[in-house]
Design a protein around this motif. Structure first.
Motif, short mmCIF file in Angstrom:
data_model
loop_
_atom_site.label_atom_id
_atom_site.label_comp_id
_atom_site.label_asym_id
_atom_site.label_seq_id
_atom_site.Cartn_x
_atom_site.Cartn_y
_atom_site.Cartn_z
N MET A 75 0.82 -1.23 0.00
CA MET A 75 0.00 0.00 0.00
C MET A 75 0.85 1.27 0.00
O MET A 75 0.32 2.36 -0.30
N ILE A 76 2.12 1.19 0.35
CA ILE A 76 2.96 2.39 0.31
C ILE A 76 3.73 2.50 -1.01
O ILE A 76 4.46 3.47 -1.22
N VAL A 81 -2.00 1.80 -7.19
CA VAL A 81 -3.37 1.86 -7.73
C VAL A 81 -3.34 1.57 -9.23
O VAL A 81 -4.16 0.80 -9.75
N GLU A 82 -2.38 2.17 -9.93
CA GLU A 82 -2.27 1.89 -11.37
C GLU A 82 -1.97 0.42 -11.61
O GLU A 82 -2.56 -0.21 -12.50
N LEU A 83 -1.07 -0.15 -10.83
CA LEU A 83 -0.72 -1.57 -11.02
C LEU A 83 -1.95 -2.46 -10.86
O LEU A 83 -2.21 -3.34 -11.71
N THR A 101 -2.15 -0.78 7.68
CA THR A 101 -1.87 0.50 8.35
C THR A 101 -2.12 1.69 7.45
O THR A 101 -2.11 2.83 7.92
N ILE A 102 -2.34 1.44 6.15
CA ILE A 102 -2.50 2.51 5.17
C ILE A 102 -3.58 2.09 4.17
O ILE A 102 -3.62 0.92 3.76
N PHE A 103 -4.44 3.05 3.79
CA PHE A 103 -5.46 2.75 2.77
C PHE A 103 -5.03 3.32 1.42
O PHE A 103 -4.51 4.44 1.35
N ALA A 104 -5.25 2.55 0.39
CA ALA A 104 -5.13 3.06 -0.99
C ALA A 104 -6.28 2.44 -1.78
O ALA A 104 -6.65 1.29 -1.53
N GLU A 145 -14.16 -2.77 4.37
CA GLU A 145 -15.35 -2.34 3.61
C GLU A 145 -15.07 -2.24 2.12
O GLU A 145 -15.99 -2.20 1.30
N HIS A 146 -13.80 -2.19 1.76
CA HIS A 146 -13.41 -1.92 0.37
C HIS A 146 -13.70 -3.12 -0.53
O HIS A 146 -14.09 -2.96 -1.69
#
Ligand code: SF4
Length: 223
Positions: A75-76, A81-83, A101-104, A145-146
């Motif tokens: 996520m970092i 997102v493109e991948l 620990t991180i949302f994307a 939720e994603h």
């Protein structure tokens, strides 16, 4: 983005255990688990720069319908997102393996979240950052939720499950999506811990997961 390795194997952990899958392992992590089994993505990150198109081309060399984007902490990774968008366009099933620990806003079919318990905290200069970041309930809820999810916990001692119960209650998680795995990179240790952990799963209703890749191949890279 920096990639530590891309390889074709079978999924070793979680609800898709045994599924032939291509693994894309990003390098770089915001945590420093004391028992990290991929230190070449965290404590001493290694890897080469790839762009998303080149990663997808490498994935497409293999016949698998499943792809697992893992790390490190994917996520970092810049361009994550493109991948995942490019992987989605190939029609593959996408699992994201994250510490949560991180949302994307990634494209994925299974958010495989492995929140880190207190047994992961190292001593030394990384201790404070690791302890501050390792559990982020708001981020965990957003990830759950994603898309479809599983919560995968690494258990080193029976007492660790009290922290799992607390977090599962706080998150309102579906207990059938909670998976406990023994900590260890040695087949003998995994078997010894697996025996008592299976009994805990029978009592709690959580799922048990082996670490199939360690049983099959030992603690090696690219498997
Ligand atoms: S989150 Fe994963 S990659 Fe990062 S230090 Fe912990 S086990 Fe290693």
């Amino acid at each position: 983005m920096r990639i530590a390795e891309i390889f074709y194997s079978v999924q070793g952990e979680g609800s898709l255990v045994g599924m032939p899958s291509v693994f894309v392992r990003t390098s770089g992590c915001n945590l420093r688990c004391v028992w990290c089994d991929t230190p070449y993505t965290s404590w001493e990150p290694e890897g080469e720069e790839y762009n998303p198109a080149a990663i997808v081309a490498e994935v497409e060399r293999h016949p698998a319908k499943h792809v697992v984007v893992t790390g490190g902490e994917p996520m970092i990774a810049p361009e994550i997102v493109e991948l995942t968008g490019r992987l989605r366009a190939t029609g593959r099933h996408i699992t994201i393996e994250t510490a949560g620990t991180i949302f994307a806003p990634v494209q994925c079919d299974l958010m495989s979240i492995s929140p880190k318990l207190a047994n992961s905290t190292p001593e030394g200069r990384w201790a404070a950052q690791h302890e501050r970041l390792r559990l982020q309930p708001k981020v965990l809820k957003r990830l759950m939720e994603h898309c479809d999810y599983q919560l995968k916990f690494v258990i080193a001692a029976a007492e660790d499950t009290a922290e799992v119960e607390h977090l599962v209650f706080e998150l309102g998680a579906d207990r059938t999506k909670v998976i406990l795995m023994p900590e260890g990179v040695d087949p003998g240790v995994l078997r010894e811990r697996g025996l008592w952990l299976a009994e805990i799963c029978k009592m709690s209703g959580f799922r048990f997961s082996p670490r199939l890749h360690v049983d099959l191949y030992g603690n090696r890279r690219g498997i």
